[in-house]
Design an enzyme around this catalytic site. Structure first.
Site, PDB file in Angstrom:
ATOM      1  N   ASP A  26     -16.990   3.932  11.583  1.00 47.05           N
ATOM      2  CA  ASP A  26     -16.893   3.538  12.991  1.00 47.05           C
ATOM      3  C   ASP A  26     -17.785   4.444  13.858  1.00 47.05           C
ATOM      4  OD1 ASP A  26     -14.658   1.728  12.310  1.00 47.05           O
ATOM      5  OD2 ASP A  26     -13.579   3.598  11.983  1.00 47.05           O
ATOM      6  N   HIS A  39      -8.291   3.441  12.367  1.00 43.14           N
ATOM      7  CA  HIS A  39      -9.427   2.682  11.831  1.00 43.14           C
ATOM      8  C   HIS A  39      -9.012   1.206  11.809  1.00 43.14           C
ATOM      9  CE1 HIS A  39     -12.801   1.355   9.492  1.00 43.14           C
ATOM     10  NE2 HIS A  39     -12.006   0.919   8.528  1.00 43.14           N
ATOM     11  N   ASN A  70       0.803  -1.224   0.000  1.00 38.56           N
ATOM     12  CA  ASN A  70       0.000   0.000   0.000  1.00 38.56           C
ATOM     13  C   ASN A  70       0.834   1.271   0.000  1.00 38.56           C
ATOM     14  OD1 ASN A  70      -2.931  -0.562  -0.116  1.00 38.56           O
ATOM     15  ND2 ASN A  70      -2.406  -1.957   1.550  1.00 38.56           N
TER      16      ASN A  70
END
Length: 334
Positions: A160, A188, A106
């Site tokens: 969330d 997160h 990523n």
């Protein structure tokens, strides 16, 4: 009608979150019913045939606000003159994959996309990172786009936040709109801290503290927190697919709040640049805070009392983010 359309990029545009998201953006639910939109849809080359199907469907919706749709696998096309970038696409975690390997893959994606934002997008672009690990991906993108203010970058913790709000509402037997000012602190991930110490619940017209309405401190400090932390995994277990409808709804909520501001007396949660915060959260992280938004600019809600229970949870999620950041930055070579 605002005459000038805004240019909105969605990456991972052939994926399932985008499929739930694009209609809402295109029909005016996010940026307003009088704001025309040009959608730029970026995905990897093998997904272009699927993306073509998404384009057909968007055309078939015959939407008055959708001025143009640009499907592409090229960053120089997708990132050009952007007003908004929603970075949904990322490398998903495969079975047996170490978190470190996931981070490495990523970092490469978000370094490249950050550089593309820096080179091609407007300097006023608002960037929302959704692809996981979202906080660290957002930090890498921001570091790779030095000419765009760090304040323009945020990551999604609204899902969330909405989960926490809804759990409290269900417990109290009221609609979710009667619950305000829950907070998501930190990452997160399953270390996030859903905090209801400042949350208010409207019970038949009077606003009461969440703890006074629920009257079950053990639940609020135990199962409630675990449920919100583990909700993504629970959805995957049940559906065999990750949250898409709820994630898309949260993206819309997050972007709409940036665009039109938060209601008076209410705050929301988003992952933002931590430097200069007053809650002793380490600098140079993307960390979720309670924020209020006005004129497309967020401000951390100041002066909230933090007890020892909250402090330890906030520190635990910060520790995870520091470790992620240091691993990612080592890969980045900056």
């Amino acid at each position: 009608m605002c005459s000038e359309p805004i240019r909105v990029l969605v990456t991972g545009a052939a994926g399932q979150i985008a499929y739930s998201l694009l209609l809402s953006i295109a029909k005016g639910d996010v940026f307003g019913k009088d704001q025309p939109v040009i959608l730029l849809l970026l995905d990897i080359t093998p997904m272009l045939p699927v993306l073509e199907g998404v384009v057909m469907e968007l055309q078939d919706c015959a939407l008055p606000l959708l001025r143009d749709i640009v499907p592409t696998d090229k960053e120089e096309v997708g990132f050009k003159d952007l007003d908004v970038a929603v970075l949904v696409g990322s490398m998903p975690r495969r079975e047996g994959m170490e978190r470190k390997d996931l981070l490495k893959a990523n970092v490469a994606i978000f370094k490249s996309q950050g550089a593309a934002l820096d080179k091609y997008a407007k300097k006023t672009v608002k960037v929302l990172v959704v692809g996981n690990p979202a906080n660290t991906n957002c930090l890498i993108a921001a570091k790779s786009a030095p000419s765009i203010p760090k304040e323009n970058f945020s990551c999604l913790t609204r899902l969330d936040h909405n989960r926490a709000r809804s759990q409290v509402a269900i417990r109290c037997g009221v609609p979710a709109t009667q619950v305000r000012n829950v907070i998501i602190w930190g990452n997160h991930s399953s270390t996030q801290y859903p905090d209801v110490h400042h949350c208010k619940v409207n019970m038949s017209g009077s606003e009461l503290a969440c703890f006074d309405v629920v009257k079950d401190d053990a639940w609020l400090k135990g199962d409630f927190i675990a449920t919100v932390q583990q909700r993504g995994a629970a959805v995957i277990k049940a559906r065999k697919l990750s949250s898409a409808m709820s994630a898309a709804k949260a993206i819309c909520d997050h972007l709409r709040d940036i665009w039109t501001g938060t209601p008076e007396g209410e705050f929301t949660s988003m992952g933002i640049y931590s430097t200069g915060n007053s809650y002793a959260v380490p600098e140079d992280l993307i960390y979720s805070f309670p924020v209020q938004i006005k004129d497309k600019t967020w401000k951390i809600v100041e002066g909230l009392t933090i007890n020892d229970f909250s402090r330890s949870k906030m520190e635990a999620t910060a520790a995870e983010l520091l470790e992620e950041r240091d691993t990612a930055v080592a890969f980045l070579g900056v």
